[in-house]
Design a protein around this motif. Structure first.
Motif, short mmCIF file in Angstrom:
data_model
loop_
_atom_site.label_atom_id
_atom_site.label_comp_id
_atom_site.label_asym_id
_atom_site.label_seq_id
_atom_site.Cartn_x
_atom_site.Cartn_y
_atom_site.Cartn_z
N GLU A 14 -43.91 -13.83 21.64
CA GLU A 14 -42.88 -13.10 20.91
C GLU A 14 -41.81 -12.56 21.85
O GLU A 14 -40.63 -12.61 21.55
CB GLU A 14 -43.50 -11.96 20.08
N GLN A 15 -42.24 -12.03 22.99
CA GLN A 15 -41.28 -11.52 23.97
C GLN A 15 -40.42 -12.65 24.53
O GLN A 15 -39.21 -12.47 24.72
CB GLN A 15 -42.02 -10.81 25.11
N LYS A 17 -39.64 -15.46 22.95
CA LYS A 17 -38.71 -15.86 21.89
C LYS A 17 -37.57 -14.86 21.76
O LYS A 17 -36.41 -15.24 21.64
CB LYS A 17 -39.45 -15.97 20.54
N MET A 18 -37.91 -13.59 21.78
CA MET A 18 -36.88 -12.56 21.65
C MET A 18 -35.89 -12.64 22.80
O MET A 18 -34.68 -12.51 22.59
CB MET A 18 -37.52 -11.18 21.60
N TYR A 21 -33.57 -15.57 22.13
CA TYR A 21 -32.58 -15.25 21.10
C TYR A 21 -31.53 -14.28 21.65
O TYR A 21 -30.34 -14.43 21.40
CB TYR A 21 -33.25 -14.65 19.87
N ALA A 22 -32.00 -13.28 22.41
CA ALA A 22 -31.07 -12.28 22.98
C ALA A 22 -30.09 -12.95 23.94
O ALA A 22 -28.90 -12.63 23.93
CB ALA A 22 -31.85 -11.18 23.68
N GLU A 92 -36.85 -14.98 11.94
CA GLU A 92 -37.79 -14.56 12.98
C GLU A 92 -37.08 -13.66 14.00
O GLU A 92 -37.62 -12.62 14.41
CB GLU A 92 -38.37 -15.78 13.69
N ALA A 93 -35.87 -14.05 14.41
CA ALA A 93 -35.11 -13.25 15.38
C ALA A 93 -34.83 -11.87 14.82
O ALA A 93 -35.00 -10.86 15.53
CB ALA A 93 -33.81 -13.96 15.75
N LEU A 96 -38.03 -9.83 14.98
CA LEU A 96 -38.36 -9.44 16.35
C LEU A 96 -37.48 -8.30 16.83
O LEU A 96 -37.96 -7.33 17.43
CB LEU A 96 -38.24 -10.63 17.29
N PHE A 97 -36.16 -8.39 16.56
CA PHE A 97 -35.25 -7.34 17.00
C PHE A 97 -35.50 -6.05 16.22
O PHE A 97 -35.47 -4.96 16.80
CB PHE A 97 -33.79 -7.77 16.84
N PHE A 100 -38.53 -4.45 17.64
CA PHE A 100 -38.22 -3.93 18.97
C PHE A 100 -37.44 -2.61 18.87
O PHE A 100 -37.76 -1.65 19.57
CB PHE A 100 -37.41 -4.97 19.77
#
Length: 103
Positions: A14-15, A17-18, A21-22, A92-93, A96-97, A100
């Motif tokens: 997950e980290q 992927k995030m 995306y970031a 998903e993004a 995740l954000f 976070f």
């Protein structure tokens, strides 16, 4: 190599992927492209080049970064390419954000 006294950290999927995306959203032009694509079903690369006052090669690099991150997808319809938001990865993004930022 492990340095004495420093713990090695392996980021979770997950980290990772995030972070991907970031990175893709780390440029204002790519944020603008995502906003444009999110407000319509799809868009052709030629339409995007008319919308953005940047060189086609620069636009191509931004689209490549977004595509490699999985946030958008492109479909060749010769001689143009049609780009759309990859809704599964976009959702998903966003999750995740959201998770976070609520830490």
């Amino acid at each position: 190599m492990k340095i004495q006294g420093i713990k090695q950290i392996a980021p979770s999927k997950e980290q990772q992927k995030m972070a991907r995306y970031a990175k893709a959203l780390g440029h204002p032009v790519r944020v603008y492209i995502m906003q444009l694509l999110a407000n319509q079903s799809c868009c052709y690369s030629g339409d995007l080049s008319q919308e953005l006052p940047i060189a086609k090669s620069t636009l191509s690099q931004h689209l490549k970064e977004l595509k490699e991150s999985g946030l958008i997808q492109g479909q060749i319809e010769a001689p143009r390419i049609k780009y759309c938001v990859n809704s599964e990865n976009w959702e998903e993004a966003k999750k995740l954000f959201k998770d976070f930022w609520s830490l």
